[in-house]
Design a protein around this motif. Structure first.
Motif, mmCIF file in Angstrom:
data_model
loop_
_atom_site.group_PDB
_atom_site.id
_atom_site.type_symbol
_atom_site.label_atom_id
_atom_site.label_comp_id
_atom_site.label_asym_id
_atom_site.label_seq_id
_atom_site.Cartn_x
_atom_site.Cartn_y
_atom_site.Cartn_z
ATOM 1 N N ASP A 1 37.118 70.302 43.807
ATOM 2 C CA ASP A 1 37.490 70.852 42.503
ATOM 3 C C ASP A 1 38.711 71.730 42.610
ATOM 4 O OD1 ASP A 1 35.674 69.817 40.791
ATOM 5 O OD2 ASP A 1 34.110 71.440 40.927
ATOM 6 N N ASP A 2 38.922 72.481 43.591
ATOM 7 C CA ASP A 2 40.094 73.202 43.538
ATOM 8 C C ASP A 2 41.327 72.481 43.864
ATOM 9 O OD1 ASP A 2 38.553 75.440 43.460
ATOM 10 O OD2 ASP A 2 38.726 76.224 45.492
ATOM 11 N N LEU A 3 41.139 71.377 44.488
ATOM 12 C CA LEU A 3 42.288 70.458 44.927
ATOM 13 C C LEU A 3 42.564 69.662 43.806
ATOM 14 C CD1 LEU A 3 40.864 69.071 48.298
ATOM 15 C CD2 LEU A 3 42.823 70.615 48.033
ATOM 16 N N PHE A 4 41.698 69.211 42.951
ATOM 17 C CA PHE A 4 42.102 68.234 41.554
ATOM 18 C C PHE A 4 42.735 69.304 40.714
ATOM 19 C CE2 PHE A 4 38.555 65.025 42.668
ATOM 20 C CZ PHE A 4 39.493 64.043 42.757
ATOM 21 N N ALA A 5 42.167 70.674 40.516
ATOM 22 C CA ALA A 5 42.602 71.673 39.785
ATOM 23 C C ALA A 5 44.075 71.943 39.837
ATOM 24 C CB ALA A 5 41.863 72.769 39.825
ATOM 25 N N THR A 6 44.538 71.673 41.404
ATOM 26 C CA THR A 6 45.900 72.079 41.869
ATOM 27 C C THR A 6 46.869 70.993 41.358
ATOM 28 O OG1 THR A 6 45.188 73.731 43.679
ATOM 29 C CG2 THR A 6 47.333 72.815 43.641
ATOM 30 N N TYR A 7 46.255 69.805 41.736
ATOM 31 C CA TYR A 7 46.981 68.688 41.188
ATOM 32 C C TYR A 7 47.293 68.601 39.992
ATOM 33 C CZ TYR A 7 48.486 63.924 40.539
ATOM 34 O OH TYR A 7 49.151 62.636 39.891
ATOM 35 N N ASN A 8 46.303 68.794 38.993
ATOM 36 C CA ASN A 8 46.468 68.809 37.401
ATOM 37 C C ASN A 8 47.311 69.827 36.979
ATOM 38 O OD1 ASN A 8 44.283 66.928 37.416
ATOM 39 N ND2 ASN A 8 42.797 68.320 36.717
ATOM 40 N N GLU A 9 47.648 70.977 37.672
ATOM 41 C CA GLU A 9 48.649 71.882 37.313
ATOM 42 C C GLU A 9 49.967 71.571 37.774
ATOM 43 O OE1 GLU A 9 47.294 75.742 38.620
ATOM 44 O OE2 GLU A 9 46.188 76.213 36.728
ATOM 45 N N SER A 10 50.004 70.852 38.828
ATOM 46 C CA SER A 10 51.339 70.791 39.339
ATOM 47 C C SER A 10 51.536 69.299 40.065
ATOM 48 C CB SER A 10 52.118 71.812 40.039
ATOM 49 O OG SER A 10 52.083 72.946 39.481
ATOM 50 N N PRO A 11 51.344 68.113 39.250
ATOM 51 C CA PRO A 11 51.383 66.757 40.349
ATOM 52 C C PRO A 11 52.447 66.766 41.043
ATOM 53 C CG PRO A 11 50.787 66.551 37.757
ATOM 54 C CD PRO A 11 51.369 68.116 38.164
ATOM 55 N N ASP A 12 53.495 67.179 40.840
ATOM 56 C CA ASP A 12 54.812 66.711 41.530
ATOM 57 C C ASP A 12 54.781 67.611 42.703
ATOM 58 O OD1 ASP A 12 55.698 65.006 39.621
ATOM 59 O OD2 ASP A 12 56.960 66.450 38.573
#
Length: 576
Positions: free
Chosen positions: A243-254
């Motif tokens: 969940d943390d990994l997906f959340a980090t991606y959602n915040e800053s995909p680039d």
């Protein structure tokens, strides 16, 4: 009261890995909580009174070969179901959406029994604690996503859960931003993914299946020389959960790194977040799979049979169709799974890592991380004997704590205290049961185990809370280890009621005076039941780099202990 200025000290790789993930989790906490709430068919109904809870794990399997007649479970056919039997299922989070859909579909089948399958997602650590023989709200069925967790639960909780054949699988894939995937040029090897200048980011392999499978698959590809540099690098960037990994991606995909997940989790994410879709990348060598099996842990014969009826349905063509909608592949009915557009490599399921390979991988990981020095302090005041269903607070606490503590890495330093008014030498409110020592010392581990087993035999007296916390903190100072996270973990079911002890304000003043920013020590407090003083406990913990965790009902012990013992935060050199 504000938290002290974060002290500056070198941190271990694992500690440092939690910085970004914790910030991301807090930012999206409400969204994730709502997502999980929507997946639950119904809430767990009160405290489940277990049949033969004190007899032992073997009772779970008594009568398994001589199933009760189907007539014991009334069918929906030709009549309504005024009374449905609740059957609780704990499910790996990767399989939770599919299991909810399956349960709903099965319950609508006219030939199904009058059962409400109550589905709840559980992490491996939560399951490990909550499946203990004396725990309330234990499930009737458990769907883990790897046989390795069943083996570990049997070892730590000392139960006889039987391994079952997987009814479905979901391959491990690397979730990657579409732009990054397009730049790869060719299908990568495991070595490319973990040993490059920009490696993938793992979830903790000690507590997540994605991290465990990735590490066990990649480690054999590394030379000893590569392992000495690659593993610490991976550990430094690790996250606490998928969940943390997906959340980090959602915040800053680039900016976010690619990371390993179940194919089902990737499909679920893309459905929930269409504006942040990711693609899958599969290593050339192939990939292991999450393996979903149904472990029957029912103690009631009617629920036992309901679990077995569900097992049969899970292998049906209808179940295979529903699985495929959630990115899960039935092992009974072959189904072709669509791959997200832009993905790299055909998903090819390779061999599963066996238990010795997983153990070696996690041991290697553990050696690259910073360990803990903990002093566990347990309330044994008279109120701990209060009844909870057919058991007591102390019995539930004793077992849950024993399982959680046994799950700590062997290199952990651990001490054990009991407290109640006048229990110790000279009338002190605390008693040392085991000094702080390493759990990989057989003599010390035996001393801790014996002390934990004697918890219920020491109950009596009032709650001498504040004197105990102050004494425990002083002991932690004396035993401070600069290479570890240092903490005092206090579990209590009441308020301080020692008229001759120090007050809350005196305790706080003492802690302020003794606190050394260069030697941070956390005081984590856990409140059991409704009679604690959350305001006081929160104030104590938050001024010492930690927090208060509430377990208002015995069933909450599973999640609370998992969080309190395994969920630590690091920032700017402070790790607690």
């Amino acid at each position: 009261m504000t938290s002290p200025t974060p002290p500056q000290r070198p941190v271990g790789p694992y500690e440092k890995s939690l910085v970004e993930s914790r910030a991301a989790r807090k930012a999206l906490e409400a969204r994730i909580a709502a997502r999980r709430r929507n997946r639950v068919i119904a809430s767990v109904l009160g405290v489940v009174l277990l049949v033969g809870a004190g007899v032992g794990g073997a009772i779970w399997w008594t009568g398994r070969d001589s199933a009760i007649p189907l007539s014991a479970l009334p069918s929906v056919t030709g009549k309504s179901c005024p009374d449905r039997t609740p059957v609780t299922l704990w499910v790996s989070e990767a399989a939770q959406p599919a299991t909810l859909a399956l349960a709903k579909q099965y319950q609508a089948d006219p030939s199904s029994p009058c059962v409400d399958y109550l589905v709840k997602g559980k992490s491996p650590i939560e399951a490990m604690i909550g499946l203990g023989q004396g725990q309330p709200d234990r499930p009737d069925g458990w769907i883990p996503d790897s046989p390795r967790w069943v083996e570990r639960v049997n070892q730590t909780a000392r139960i006889n859960a039987k391994l079952a054949q997987p009814f479905a699988k979901s391959p491990l894939v690397i979730a990657m931003d579409p732009k990054e995937a397009k730049s790869l040029g060719a299908q990568p090897q495991w070595l490319d993914l973990v040993a490059s200048d920009s490696p993938i980011r793992l979830s903790d392999p000690r507590t997540t299946t994605a991290g465990m499978l990735t590490l066990a698959s990649a480690l054999p590809q590394l030379s000893a020389e590569q392992g000495r540099t690659v593993i610490p690098t991976l550990a430094k960037g690790a996250a606490a959960s998928v969940d943390d990994l997906f959340a980090t991606y959602n915040e800053s995909p680039d900016k976010a790194q690619a990371f390993p997940v179940a194919e089902a989790d990737l499909i679920d994410h893309n459905r929930l977040y269409p504006d942040h879709k990711m693609v899958s990348v599969t290593p050339v060598e192939g990939t292991p799979a999450f393996e979903f099996s149904l472990v029957n842990v029912a103690t009631d014969p009617v629920r036992d049979q309901a679990v077995e009826l569900l097992r049969a349905y899970l292998q049906s063509p209808e179940a295979a169709r529903i699985f495929s909608q959630f990115g899960i592949r039935s092992t009974s009915v072959p189904v072709t799974m669509p791959t997200p557009q832009g993905s790299i490599g055909e998903v090819k399921v390779g061999p599963q890592p066996d238990a010795p390979t997983v153990a070696k991988a996690t041991d290697t990981w553990q050696s690259a991380t910073t360990d803990f020095s903990l002093l566990a302090v347990f309330d044994v005041s008279g109120s701990m004997n209060d009844k909870v269903g057919n058991t007591t607070r102390v019995a539930i606490t004793q077992e849950a704590a024993g399982i959680a503590l046994s799950a700590l890495p062997p290199s952990t330093k651990l001490g054990l205290w009991f407290f109640s008014i006048g229990i110790g030498a000279g009338g002190a409110d605390y008693k040392q049961v085991a000094p702080i020592g390493r759990l990989d010392d057989p003599a010390h581990r035996a001393q801790v185990a014996a002390g934990a087993a004697a918890l219920s035999k020491n109950v009596g007296g009032g709650t001498g809370l504040y004197d105990t916390i102050w004494a425990a903190y002083q002991t932690a100072i004396k035993n401070y280890d600069p290479d570890r996270v240092n903490a005092v973990v206090v579990m209590t079911d009441g308020r301080n009621d020692d008229p001759n002890g120090i007050s809350l304000e005196q305790l706080k003043a003492n802690l302020r005076g003794a606190s050394d920013p260069t030697k941070p020590i956390a005081i984590t407090t856990i409140g059991i039941g409704p009679d604690v003083d959350p305001k006081a406990l929160t104030a104590i913990s938050r001024m010492t780099y930690s927090d208060f965790y509430s377990a208002p009902s015995p069933g909450d012990m599973t999640t609370v202990l998992a969080r309190a013992l395994f969920d630590h935060e690091c920032k700017d050199g402070r790790c607690v």
